[in-house]
Design a protein around this motif. Sequence first.
Motif, mmCIF file in Angstrom:
data_model
loop_
_atom_site.group_PDB
_atom_site.id
_atom_site.type_symbol
_atom_site.label_atom_id
_atom_site.label_comp_id
_atom_site.label_asym_id
_atom_site.label_seq_id
_atom_site.Cartn_x
_atom_site.Cartn_y
_atom_site.Cartn_z
ATOM 1 N N UNK A 172 0.862 -1.178 0.000
ATOM 2 C CA UNK A 172 0.000 0.000 0.000
ATOM 3 C C UNK A 172 0.897 1.226 0.000
ATOM 4 N N UNK A 173 0.810 2.004 -1.066
ATOM 5 C CA UNK A 173 1.574 3.235 -1.199
ATOM 6 C C UNK A 173 0.611 4.385 -0.931
ATOM 7 N N UNK A 174 0.958 5.237 0.015
ATOM 8 C CA UNK A 174 0.067 6.342 0.373
ATOM 9 C C UNK A 174 0.531 7.635 -0.288
ATOM 10 N N UNK A 175 -0.433 8.459 -0.622
ATOM 11 C CA UNK A 175 -0.166 9.783 -1.168
ATOM 12 C C UNK A 175 -0.415 10.772 -0.036
ATOM 13 N N UNK A 176 0.636 11.305 0.589
ATOM 14 C CA UNK A 176 0.440 12.184 1.737
ATOM 15 C C UNK A 176 -0.242 13.510 1.397
ATOM 16 N N UNK A 177 -0.260 13.866 0.106
ATOM 17 C CA UNK A 177 -0.839 15.144 -0.302
ATOM 18 C C UNK A 177 -2.290 15.058 -0.748
ATOM 19 N N UNK A 178 -2.780 13.831 -0.999
ATOM 20 C CA UNK A 178 -4.139 13.662 -1.512
ATOM 21 C C UNK A 178 -4.786 12.437 -0.875
ATOM 22 N N UNK A 179 -6.094 12.415 -0.776
ATOM 23 C CA UNK A 179 -6.785 11.283 -0.131
ATOM 24 C C UNK A 179 -6.924 10.067 -1.060
ATOM 25 N N UNK A 180 -5.811 9.359 -1.242
ATOM 26 C CA UNK A 180 -5.813 8.161 -2.089
ATOM 27 C C UNK A 180 -4.624 7.279 -1.719
ATOM 28 N N UNK A 181 -4.773 6.015 -2.027
ATOM 29 C CA UNK A 181 -3.699 5.058 -1.843
ATOM 30 C C UNK A 181 -3.628 4.177 -3.087
ATOM 31 N N UNK A 182 -2.453 3.701 -3.395
ATOM 32 C CA UNK A 182 -2.284 2.719 -4.466
ATOM 33 C C UNK A 182 -2.075 1.371 -3.791
ATOM 34 N N UNK A 183 -2.870 0.376 -4.179
ATOM 35 C CA UNK A 183 -2.792 -0.950 -3.585
ATOM 36 C C UNK A 183 -2.331 -1.938 -4.653
ATOM 37 N N UNK A 184 -1.242 -2.629 -4.356
ATOM 38 C CA UNK A 184 -0.681 -3.645 -5.246
ATOM 39 C C UNK A 184 -0.783 -4.989 -4.533
ATOM 40 N N UNK A 185 -1.298 -6.004 -5.211
ATOM 41 C CA UNK A 185 -1.376 -7.351 -4.649
ATOM 42 C C UNK A 185 -0.689 -8.309 -5.603
ATOM 43 N N UNK A 186 0.319 -9.006 -5.076
ATOM 44 C CA UNK A 186 1.026 -10.030 -5.835
ATOM 45 C C UNK A 186 0.622 -11.368 -5.243
#
Length: 178
Positions: A117-131
């Motif tokens: 889970x990569x968080x964007x500290x400047x905007x309300x969103x996260x990138x979720x990667x599942x392997x």
Amino acid sequence: MALGTPERTAAELLTVLRRLKGTHDPGLEVSATQAAELAHQHGAGLLAVVEHRDADPALLMAGVVPVDRPTDPGELGFHLDGPAIREVTRGETATGYPVVIVERIPVTGPGAQLQVVVTDPDHPRIAVFTLHSPTGRGWLEVAGIAGRFVSGVEFSGAGTRSASARPPGGTSGRSARR
């Protein structure tokens, strides 16, 4: 691979899996269909096969998820628990974004899963990667390839809902391999 309809995504994924496995195993069709349906159901922006010469292929699914407010990666660790979780790591991507990495290894049976889970500290969103590796054979190799891909993630401007990552060495988006 680009996500079209679930049927098209499943067909493209099945083609890649058959090429990698060198077989027309009927189980591959079921796996491809399930992966495509999950990717579409969760609004994934990426579905890829990660391969390594010493490993069974693994599937990488990723998407950007809106959240109520910018997320502190420390908060995410409190929500992660269970006997299958082998390790939770917090850190920073090569591009400077906070990241939480969770490795799940089943207590019984084969397989392995890595969620990043990569968080964007400047905007309300996260990138979720599942392997996900159904067998777990060569897990460290495919996890390393996926990790290098994810470490380069960069969020686009505030008005968009996508994150992009430049694969190291120009690796094909259809199948990441080493």
